[in-house]
Design a protein around this motif. Structure first.
Motif, mmCIF file in Angstrom:
data_model
loop_
_atom_site.group_PDB
_atom_site.id
_atom_site.type_symbol
_atom_site.label_atom_id
_atom_site.label_comp_id
_atom_site.label_asym_id
_atom_site.label_seq_id
_atom_site.Cartn_x
_atom_site.Cartn_y
_atom_site.Cartn_z
ATOM 1 N N LEU A 22 -8.996 -6.667 -0.243
ATOM 2 C CA LEU A 22 -8.246 -6.412 -1.542
ATOM 3 C C LEU A 22 -8.591 -5.250 -2.495
ATOM 4 C CD1 LEU A 22 -7.930 -10.251 -2.743
ATOM 5 C CD2 LEU A 22 -6.075 -8.754 -2.146
ATOM 6 N N ASP A 23 -7.455 -4.713 -2.912
ATOM 7 C CA ASP A 23 -7.566 -3.385 -3.697
ATOM 8 C C ASP A 23 -7.144 -3.667 -4.905
ATOM 9 O OD1 ASP A 23 -8.297 -0.357 -3.942
ATOM 10 O OD2 ASP A 23 -5.937 -0.426 -4.224
ATOM 11 N N LYS A 24 -6.150 -4.581 -5.188
ATOM 12 C CA LYS A 24 -5.383 -4.694 -6.475
ATOM 13 C C LYS A 24 -5.287 -6.293 -6.605
ATOM 14 C CE LYS A 24 -3.274 -0.370 -6.701
ATOM 15 N NZ LYS A 24 -2.054 0.433 -6.830
ATOM 16 N N VAL A 25 -5.436 -6.769 -7.796
ATOM 17 C CA VAL A 25 -5.418 -8.136 -8.060
ATOM 18 C C VAL A 25 -4.926 -8.219 -9.502
ATOM 19 C CG1 VAL A 25 -6.360 -10.341 -8.536
ATOM 20 C CG2 VAL A 25 -7.123 -8.949 -6.530
ATOM 21 N N ASP A 26 -3.878 -8.960 -9.755
ATOM 22 C CA ASP A 26 -3.403 -9.094 -11.242
ATOM 23 C C ASP A 26 -3.480 -10.606 -11.490
ATOM 24 O OD1 ASP A 26 -1.623 -9.297 -13.317
ATOM 25 O OD2 ASP A 26 -0.077 -8.138 -12.635
ATOM 26 N N LEU A 65 -8.535 -16.478 1.678
ATOM 27 C CA LEU A 65 -8.747 -15.157 1.753
ATOM 28 C C LEU A 65 -10.018 -14.586 2.217
ATOM 29 C CD1 LEU A 65 -7.700 -14.847 -2.279
ATOM 30 C CD2 LEU A 65 -6.711 -14.008 -0.564
ATOM 31 N N ASP A 66 -10.948 -15.249 2.744
ATOM 32 C CA ASP A 66 -12.329 -14.966 3.008
ATOM 33 C C ASP A 66 -11.999 -14.159 4.549
ATOM 34 O OD1 ASP A 66 -13.245 -16.195 0.971
ATOM 35 O OD2 ASP A 66 -14.271 -17.639 1.895
ATOM 36 N N SER A 67 -11.059 -14.784 5.415
ATOM 37 C CA SER A 67 -10.910 -14.404 6.573
ATOM 38 C C SER A 67 -9.779 -13.327 6.847
ATOM 39 C CB SER A 67 -10.477 -15.694 7.609
ATOM 40 O OG SER A 67 -9.458 -16.303 7.376
ATOM 41 N N ASN A 68 -9.078 -13.087 5.569
ATOM 42 C CA ASN A 68 -7.731 -12.256 5.563
ATOM 43 C C ASN A 68 -8.272 -10.859 5.693
ATOM 44 O OD1 ASN A 68 -5.473 -10.584 4.512
ATOM 45 N ND2 ASN A 68 -4.684 -12.476 4.594
ATOM 46 N N GLU A 69 -7.794 -10.002 6.557
ATOM 47 C CA GLU A 69 -8.104 -8.844 6.732
ATOM 48 C C GLU A 69 -7.002 -7.795 6.497
ATOM 49 O OE1 GLU A 69 -10.178 -8.289 10.750
ATOM 50 O OE2 GLU A 69 -11.621 -9.534 9.956
ATOM 51 N N ASN A 70 -6.018 -8.202 5.885
ATOM 52 C CA ASN A 70 -4.703 -7.196 5.786
ATOM 53 C C ASN A 70 -4.393 -7.243 4.396
ATOM 54 O OD1 ASN A 70 -3.860 -6.803 8.803
ATOM 55 N ND2 ASN A 70 -3.958 -9.167 8.666
ATOM 56 N N GLY A 106 -3.798 -17.546 5.333
ATOM 57 C CA GLY A 106 -4.847 -17.482 6.312
ATOM 58 C C GLY A 106 -4.209 -17.485 7.816
ATOM 59 N N SER A 107 -2.989 -16.923 7.869
ATOM 60 C CA SER A 107 -2.336 -16.794 9.133
ATOM 61 C C SER A 107 -2.898 -15.512 9.873
ATOM 62 C CB SER A 107 -0.751 -16.474 9.123
ATOM 63 O OG SER A 107 -0.109 -16.020 10.166
ATOM 64 N N SER A 108 -3.045 -15.704 11.130
ATOM 65 C CA SER A 108 -3.682 -14.862 12.059
ATOM 66 C C SER A 108 -2.583 -13.916 12.798
ATOM 67 C CB SER A 108 -4.498 -15.320 13.122
ATOM 68 O OG SER A 108 -3.667 -16.414 13.901
ATOM 69 N N THR A 109 -1.301 -14.289 12.606
ATOM 70 C CA THR A 109 -0.339 -13.706 13.109
ATOM 71 C C THR A 109 0.573 -12.573 12.236
ATOM 72 O OG1 THR A 109 1.228 -15.430 12.639
ATOM 73 C CG2 THR A 109 0.159 -15.440 14.841
ATOM 74 N N LEU A 110 0.333 -12.937 11.094
ATOM 75 C CA LEU A 110 1.082 -12.069 9.947
ATOM 76 C C LEU A 110 0.198 -11.074 9.519
ATOM 77 C CD1 LEU A 110 2.678 -14.826 7.622
ATOM 78 C CD2 LEU A 110 3.818 -13.482 9.290
ATOM 79 N N SER A 141 -15.024 -15.428 -6.958
ATOM 80 C CA SER A 141 -15.850 -15.345 -5.886
ATOM 81 C C SER A 141 -15.142 -15.076 -4.564
ATOM 82 C CB SER A 141 -16.415 -16.717 -5.459
ATOM 83 O OG SER A 141 -15.393 -17.785 -5.681
ATOM 84 N N SER A 142 -13.698 -15.274 -4.519
ATOM 85 C CA SER A 142 -13.085 -14.944 -3.376
ATOM 86 C C SER A 142 -12.845 -13.505 -3.565
ATOM 87 C CB SER A 142 -11.617 -15.687 -3.451
ATOM 88 O OG SER A 142 -10.750 -15.112 -4.523
ATOM 89 N N MET A 143 -12.818 -12.756 -4.475
ATOM 90 C CA MET A 143 -12.936 -11.276 -4.532
ATOM 91 C C MET A 143 -13.981 -10.630 -4.079
ATOM 92 S SD MET A 143 -10.905 -10.504 -8.175
ATOM 93 C CE MET A 143 -9.721 -11.573 -8.919
#
Length: 378
Positions: free
Chosen positions: A197-201, A163-168, A131-135, A189-191
């Motif tokens: 997100l493009d790839k999830v394992d 993960l909802d707010s992660n844009e990277n 959730g970091s906004s700096t990374l 639901s997070s996906m």
């Protein structure tokens, strides 16, 4: 290297190499504070260092890890990839790392933390990391740990909620992390909510070893709404049992190369799965390993050749639609016959089959013909 002193000697020699871009260090002894200082010095004095791999180094000493994190990682401005696989880092060690990474001035894109000693107690630190906004981490590997075993529901919800707010983040590896059927709906639901997100394992988790009716219902509920994933790995998982036809819908790639052998059930009709796949317009590859007759017989995966052929019709239709959509806005129509010839070539067919992909050329021809007829005025 055998000792920390040997490693320090090597690192001291590297301090003068200003063009160093990749450093990989393996050590059989626990990292001490002297070595941590030496590593930090190399990080700060190597302006072009982009990749640091410390896999199998023993970082069980939190004081040494703290020194490395605060005096090295925080000041590594060019570091893009950090690999700390199998470093015996504890929950408290992860907390130190996350704090330092949050203060870093660098542009870390890939962070590999697999097979350490993180438990469910690390979820709070990982939530802070995601959730970091700096990374701006794009690839995060967390496989091979007991992150979700005995975890508090609120901690699990917080992690996947971050993960909802992660844009990277583009790639997330949570294989072998203790994800069971109670955690599965939060993962799926997070996906749906995450847009990058493009790839999830999720391979080798508890939910796949005994996919219950609840698990099937979760896949059926969430997968049609997942629009951004191109690859999802959930093997081994009994996807081809009765009522599991919804599992493949909505994805671009599903990896089943380690699929468990499926017992035949006379009441199961594979046409149901094909019907669901036919409604999906994004699935372009169904990776099953080897599609040869022998492999289908030995692995017990998709035994029916007619079934495989019809599935490939759907996959190729989606693939061609996607490719033409990408090239039509800027590519002259004169280039399209070349694209068609390439996809229809015998060598391309043989190559895709060997990789577990297959194609239906009739569907490809119809799709191309339809697009060409719609664009004859261009």
């Amino acid at each position: 290297l055998e000792t920390c002193d040997e490693a320090c000697t090597v690192l001291e020699a590297l301090e003068s190499h200003k063009c160093l871009q990749h450093l990989s260090l393996s050590l059989s002894r626990p990292v001490n504070k002297s070595l941590a200082v030496a590593l930090s010095t190399v990080l700060t004095k190597s302006p072009e260092l982009q990749t640091l791999c410390l896999g199998n180094a023993n970082w069980r000493d939190d004081s040494a890890l703290s020194t490395f994190a605060s005096t090295g990682l925080e000041k590594a401005e060019k570091l893009e990839t950090l690999d700390l696989t199998k470093c015996k880092i504890s929950d408290s060690g992860l907390e130190l790392l996350v704090d330092s990474l949050g203060k870093s001035k660098g542009n870390l894109g890939t962070l590999i933390l697999s097979s350490n000693r993180f438990t469910c107690s690390s979820l709070e630190s990982l939530t802070k990391l995601v959730g970091s906004s700096t990374l701006a981490i794009e690839q995060l590997h967390l496989c091979g740990m007991t992150l979700f075993e005995e975890a508090r529901p609120e901690d699990v919800e917080s992690f996947f909620g971050s993960l909802d707010s992660n844009e990277n983040l583009r790639s997330l590896n949570l294989s072998s992390c203790g994800i069971d059927k109670t955690v599965l709906p939060l993962v799926l639901s997070s996906m749906v909510r995450n847009k990058t997100l493009d790839k999830v394992d999720l391979s080798n988790n508890a939910f796949g070893r005994d996919l219950s009716q609840d698990g099937r219902d979760y896949f059926a509920q969430f997968l049609p709404d997942i629009k951004n994933l191109s690859s999802l790995k959930i093997n081994p998982c009994r996807l081809f049992d009765k009522q599991e036809e919804e599992v493949a819908a909505g994805l671009s790639t599903v990896d089943l190369s380690k699929e468990q052998k499926v017992q035949e059930r006379p009441t199961y009709n594979p046409d149901d799965l094909l019907t669901a796949l036919g409604k999906n317009m994004s699935l372009t590859a169904f990776v099953t390993g080897d599609l040869s007759k022998k492999a289908m017989r030995d692995q017990g995966v998709m035994r029916n050749e007619k079934y495989v052929s019809r599935m490939n019709d759907i996959l190729r239709r989606n693939f061609v639609a996607l490719e033409l959509d990408r090239m039509s806005p800027e590519a002259p129509i004169a280039l399209w016959p070349g694209f068609l010839a390439q996809q229809l070539s015998a060598s391309n067919r043989e190559k895709t089959n060997s990789r577990g992909h297959s194609v239906a050329f009739q569907v490809l021809q119809r799709q191309i013909a339809g697009v060409l007829s719609e664009n004859t005025g261009r």
